[in-house]
Scaffold this motif. Structure first.
Motif, PDB file in Angstrom:
ATOM      1  N   SER A  23       0.278  -1.149   0.491  1.00 55.87           N
ATOM      2  CA  SER A  23      -0.025  -0.184   0.940  1.00 55.87           C
ATOM      3  C   SER A  23       0.732   1.086   0.384  1.00 55.87           C
ATOM      4  CB  SER A  23      -0.953  -0.100   1.340  1.00 55.87           C
ATOM      5  OG  SER A  23      -1.726  -1.237   1.334  1.00 55.87           O
ATOM      6  N   PHE A  24       1.454   1.083   0.837  1.00 57.22           N
ATOM      7  CA  PHE A  24       2.798   2.344   0.604  1.00 57.22           C
ATOM      8  C   PHE A  24       3.692   2.610  -0.732  1.00 57.22           C
ATOM      9  CE2 PHE A  24       6.876   4.172   1.840  1.00 57.22           C
ATOM     10  CZ  PHE A  24       6.206   5.199   2.774  1.00 57.22           C
ATOM     11  N   GLU A  25       4.112   1.008  -1.063  1.00 60.34           N
ATOM     12  CA  GLU A  25       4.736   1.313  -2.502  1.00 60.34           C
ATOM     13  C   GLU A  25       3.574   2.131  -3.721  1.00 60.34           C
ATOM     14  OE1 GLU A  25       7.062  -1.363  -5.684  1.00 60.34           O
ATOM     15  OE2 GLU A  25       6.180  -2.067  -3.606  1.00 60.34           O
ATOM     16  N   LYS A  26       2.283   1.899  -3.152  1.00 65.58           N
ATOM     17  CA  LYS A  26       1.635   1.583  -4.455  1.00 65.58           C
ATOM     18  C   LYS A  26       0.752   3.592  -3.915  1.00 65.58           C
ATOM     19  CE  LYS A  26      -3.432   0.828  -5.940  1.00 65.58           C
ATOM     20  NZ  LYS A  26      -3.638   2.224  -6.006  1.00 65.58           N
ATOM     21  N   ALA A  27       0.987   4.007  -2.714  1.00 64.82           N
ATOM     22  CA  ALA A  27       0.858   5.246  -2.210  1.00 64.82           C
ATOM     23  C   ALA A  27       1.691   6.608  -3.764  1.00 64.82           C
ATOM     24  CB  ALA A  27       0.816   6.165  -1.329  1.00 64.82           C
ATOM     25  N   PHE A  28       3.468   5.681  -4.011  1.00 64.38           N
ATOM     26  CA  PHE A  28       4.452   6.998  -4.576  1.00 64.38           C
ATOM     27  C   PHE A  28       3.933   6.207  -5.887  1.00 64.38           C
ATOM     28  CE2 PHE A  28       5.545   7.173  -0.145  1.00 64.38           C
ATOM     29  CZ  PHE A  28       7.360   7.926  -0.464  1.00 64.38           C
ATOM     30  N   LYS A  29       3.679   5.193  -6.299  1.00 63.91           N
ATOM     31  CA  LYS A  29       3.315   4.855  -7.648  1.00 63.91           C
ATOM     32  C   LYS A  29       2.011   5.586  -7.959  1.00 63.91           C
ATOM     33  CE  LYS A  29       5.373   0.178  -7.981  1.00 63.91           C
ATOM     34  NZ  LYS A  29       5.383  -1.161  -8.563  1.00 63.91           N
ATOM     35  N   ASP A  30       1.124   5.897  -7.239  1.00 69.16           N
ATOM     36  CA  ASP A  30       0.272   6.503  -7.459  1.00 69.16           C
ATOM     37  C   ASP A  30       0.247   8.340  -7.806  1.00 69.16           C
ATOM     38  OD1 ASP A  30      -1.288   4.388  -8.675  1.00 69.16           O
ATOM     39  OD2 ASP A  30      -2.186   3.917  -7.287  1.00 69.16           O
ATOM     40  N   GLY A  31       1.039   8.283  -7.094  1.00 68.08           N
ATOM     41  CA  GLY A  31       1.108  10.006  -7.090  1.00 68.08           C
ATOM     42  C   GLY A  31       1.330  10.936  -7.844  1.00 68.08           C
ATOM     43  N   THR A  32       1.722  12.129  -7.958  1.00 66.42           N
ATOM     44  CA  THR A  32       2.109  12.980  -9.472  1.00 66.42           C
ATOM     45  C   THR A  32       2.609  14.137  -9.148  1.00 66.42           C
ATOM     46  OG1 THR A  32       0.243  14.547  -8.040  1.00 66.42           O
ATOM     47  CG2 THR A  32      -0.604  13.285  -9.935  1.00 66.42           C
ATOM     48  N   VAL A  33       3.283  14.343 -10.391  1.00 67.83           N
ATOM     49  CA  VAL A  33       4.437  15.356 -10.153  1.00 67.83           C
ATOM     50  C   VAL A  33       3.954  16.233 -11.181  1.00 67.83           C
ATOM     51  CG1 VAL A  33       6.747  15.496 -11.981  1.00 67.83           C
ATOM     52  CG2 VAL A  33       6.158  12.703 -10.904  1.00 67.83           C
ATOM     53  N   SER A  34       4.608  17.662 -10.604  1.00 74.60           N
ATOM     54  CA  SER A  34       4.109  18.580 -11.902  1.00 74.60           C
ATOM     55  C   SER A  34       5.103  19.642 -11.523  1.00 74.60           C
ATOM     56  CB  SER A  34       2.669  19.133 -10.897  1.00 74.60           C
ATOM     57  OG  SER A  34       2.735  19.380  -9.600  1.00 74.60           O
ATOM     58  N   GLY A  35       5.678  20.613 -11.884  1.00 74.05           N
ATOM     59  CA  GLY A  35       6.621  21.507 -11.989  1.00 74.05           C
ATOM     60  C   GLY A  35       6.088  22.516 -13.454  1.00 74.05           C
ATOM     61  N   ASP A  36       7.620  23.322 -13.775  1.00 73.57           N
ATOM     62  CA  ASP A  36       7.620  24.074 -14.443  1.00 73.57           C
ATOM     63  C   ASP A  36       8.532  24.580 -14.505  1.00 73.57           C
ATOM     64  OD1 ASP A  36       8.481  27.001 -13.645  1.00 73.57           O
ATOM     65  OD2 ASP A  36       6.587  26.423 -11.797  1.00 73.57           O
ATOM     66  N   ILE A  37       9.389  25.197 -16.283  1.00 76.10           N
ATOM     67  CA  ILE A  37      10.369  25.755 -16.618  1.00 76.10           C
ATOM     68  C   ILE A  37       9.517  26.776 -17.161  1.00 76.10           C
ATOM     69  CG2 ILE A  37      12.154  24.611 -18.227  1.00 76.10           C
ATOM     70  CD1 ILE A  37      12.094  21.995 -18.243  1.00 76.10           C
ATOM     71  N   THR A  38      11.105  28.140 -16.577  1.00 76.28           N
ATOM     72  CA  THR A  38      10.704  29.317 -16.822  1.00 76.28           C
ATOM     73  C   THR A  38      11.201  29.750 -16.886  1.00 76.28           C
ATOM     74  OG1 THR A  38       8.835  29.458 -15.325  1.00 76.28           O
ATOM     75  CG2 THR A  38       9.515  31.628 -15.766  1.00 76.28           C
ATOM     76  N   LEU A  39      11.129  31.086 -18.263  1.00 71.32           N
ATOM     77  CA  LEU A  39      12.223  32.162 -18.603  1.00 71.32           C
ATOM     78  C   LEU A  39      12.477  33.131 -18.266  1.00 71.32           C
ATOM     79  CD1 LEU A  39      14.094  30.613 -21.987  1.00 71.32           C
ATOM     80  CD2 LEU A  39      15.089  30.175 -19.756  1.00 71.32           C
ATOM     81  N   HIS A  40      12.784  34.414 -17.094  1.00 66.37           N
ATOM     82  CA  HIS A  40      12.373  35.736 -17.522  1.00 66.37           C
ATOM     83  C   HIS A  40      13.393  36.912 -16.935  1.00 66.37           C
ATOM     84  CE1 HIS A  40      10.382  38.847 -15.080  1.00 66.37           C
ATOM     85  NE2 HIS A  40      11.554  39.031 -13.958  1.00 66.37           N
ATOM     86  N   ALA A  41      13.074  37.564 -17.428  1.00 66.92           N
ATOM     87  CA  ALA A  41      14.135  38.726 -18.204  1.00 66.92           C
ATOM     88  C   ALA A  41      13.911  40.181 -18.034  1.00 66.92           C
ATOM     89  CB  ALA A  41      15.111  39.182 -18.955  1.00 66.92           C
ATOM     90  N   GLU A  42      14.248  41.055 -17.082  1.00 61.14           N
ATOM     91  CA  GLU A  42      13.218  42.239 -16.434  1.00 61.14           C
ATOM     92  C   GLU A  42      14.535  43.030 -16.517  1.00 61.14           C
ATOM     93  OE1 GLU A  42      12.935  43.414 -12.390  1.00 61.14           O
ATOM     94  OE2 GLU A  42      11.798  41.839 -12.904  1.00 61.14           O
ATOM     95  N   ARG A  43      14.145  44.781 -17.069  1.00 62.84           N
ATOM     96  CA  ARG A  43      14.838  46.589 -16.996  1.00 62.84           C
ATOM     97  C   ARG A  43      14.290  46.982 -16.049  1.00 62.84           C
ATOM     98  NH1 ARG A  43      19.496  47.626 -19.730  1.00 62.84           N
ATOM     99  NH2 ARG A  43      19.927  49.851 -19.405  1.00 62.84           N
TER     100      ARG A  43
END
Length: 371
Positions: A23-43
């Motif tokens: 059950s513990f292993e299944k909780a990790f296997k059924d987990g979800t991954v999310s995220g972002d890759i961002t480029l930013h510039a300001e002046r």
């Protein structure tokens, strides 16, 4: 019979351990991954003898959340930010107003438990309340047992900022008060009642150790056509007989794809907001809003939002009069979802300060991929 019973007990124990492990292993296997890759510039273009500033950077965010196991769940989140260039040395850190810069930050690491009556989350986590925001090392209890009501009680000891468009601010203590005493913790009691359609009643109480205690009431009412906010709060400052206070009134109107807002914010003549904004804030509508919470500050603002062909356009203009001084600020935004996962945003900020040498304008551009 005794040997058989012992054997059966051992078998049941092993089977139970195997089920728990699976059950513990299944909780990790059924987990979800999310995220972002961002480029930013300001002046940022500064007036007077102040040097211009700016930077370009990249950011990677990765989060993982296990599936629930008997109401329990683990959540992890990491962000890494790196600057590619700076107009002047230190711009990447100074424009983000960072106190303890780091290149990588484990901003989320929590264990939580949820049932039909309450949820409890302990560890590093993002918090978004009226006067408490960003990431905290905290314990947060949310009680949902009362119909149409959510009661949140939280205690935090450290804070961090993990934005995708600025330097990372590592977890750090809340610092010291004006007398040199440590601010060891902050606690909050926040109640939201939503039993009437469109209406949210939000009384709250905060206690920042050795700094101040404050309480307030926020009332929001919204329909498809219009909305209004009435909000007032008062702060009891440690070791001072004078209190801080803030009042906020906002009206909203929605017409087709156009959204209009008109608002007014006022603070105490002598103590301003009385340190209420020290842990985070959600009242100031400005990108910068340098003077909104200062003593004897009266702020008026107007904003316009419009969406056309998938492009969101926003404009905000306001003026803050504080004492005999004033500061004006203009914010312009453009946001476009190129695909469901890729977005492009542009921001322009223009600040007209009391001293013309403090005037500046800033342009930022952000490209983000989310998954």
């Amino acid at each position: 019979m005794k040997k058989i019973s012992l054997a059966m007990a051992a078998s049941l124990l092993l089977a139970g351990n195997a089920v728990a492990e699976n059950s513990f292993e299944k909780a990790f296997k059924d987990g979800t991954v999310s995220g972002d890759i961002t480029l930013h510039a300001e002046r940022q273009n500064n007036s007077g003898s102040n040097k211009d500033a700016g930077f370009s950077m990249g950011s990677v965010n990765l989060g993982f959340e296990t599936a629930q196991l008997n109401g329990f769940k683990l959540t992890f989140g990491f962000r890494g930010n790196h600057d590619f260039s700076e107009v002047e040395d230190g711009d990447f850190e100074s424009l983000g107003e960072v106190s303890e810069q780091t290149d990588a930050l484990l901003h989320t690491a929590t264990i939580s438990y949820t049932n039909q009556y309450f949820n409890l989350s302990v560890g590093r986590q993002e918090v978004d309340l009226e006067w408490l925001s960003d990431y905290h090392e905290a314990a947060v209890l949310g009680i949902t047992a009362i119909p149409d009501t959510t009661v949140v009680f939280g205690v935090t000891r450290r804070i961090a900022i993990a934005d995708e468009d600025a330097a990372l601010d590592n977890f750090h203590d809340f610092g010291k008060n004006d007398s040199g005493e440590d601010i060891d913790f902050a606690a909050v009691l926040d109640v939201k009642y939503e039993g009437i359609e469109g209406l949210v009643l939000n009384p709250y109480f905060y206690d920042a150790d050795n700094l101040a205690k404050w309480y307030g009431l926020k009332v929001d009412y919204d329909t498809d056509l219009f909305g209004v906010t009435l909000h007032g709060a008062q702060s009891d400052i440690e070791n001072l007989s004078e209190d801080g206070e803030i009042y906020h009134l906002e009206g909203r109107l929605n017409l087709a794809n156009v959204g209009l807002k008109l608002g007014y914010i006022s603070t105490d003549k002598d103590q301003g907001a009385g340190y209420m904004d020290s842990l985070g804030d959600n009242i100031s509508p400005f990108e910068d809003g340098n003077q909104v919470y200062e003593a004897d500050a009266d702020t008026t603002y107007f904003s316009l939002g419009y969406e056309i062909a998938g492009v969101e356009l926003g404009a905000l203009y306001g003026k803050t009069e504080y004492g005999s001084n004033e500061e004006k600020e203009l914010n312009l935004t453009v946001d476009y979802n190129i695909t469901e996962s890729i977005s492009l945003g542009a921001l322009y900020v223009d600040v007209n300060a009391q001293d013309s040498d403090d005037d500046y304008n800033r342009f930022g551009l952000t490209l983000q991929y989310t998954f």
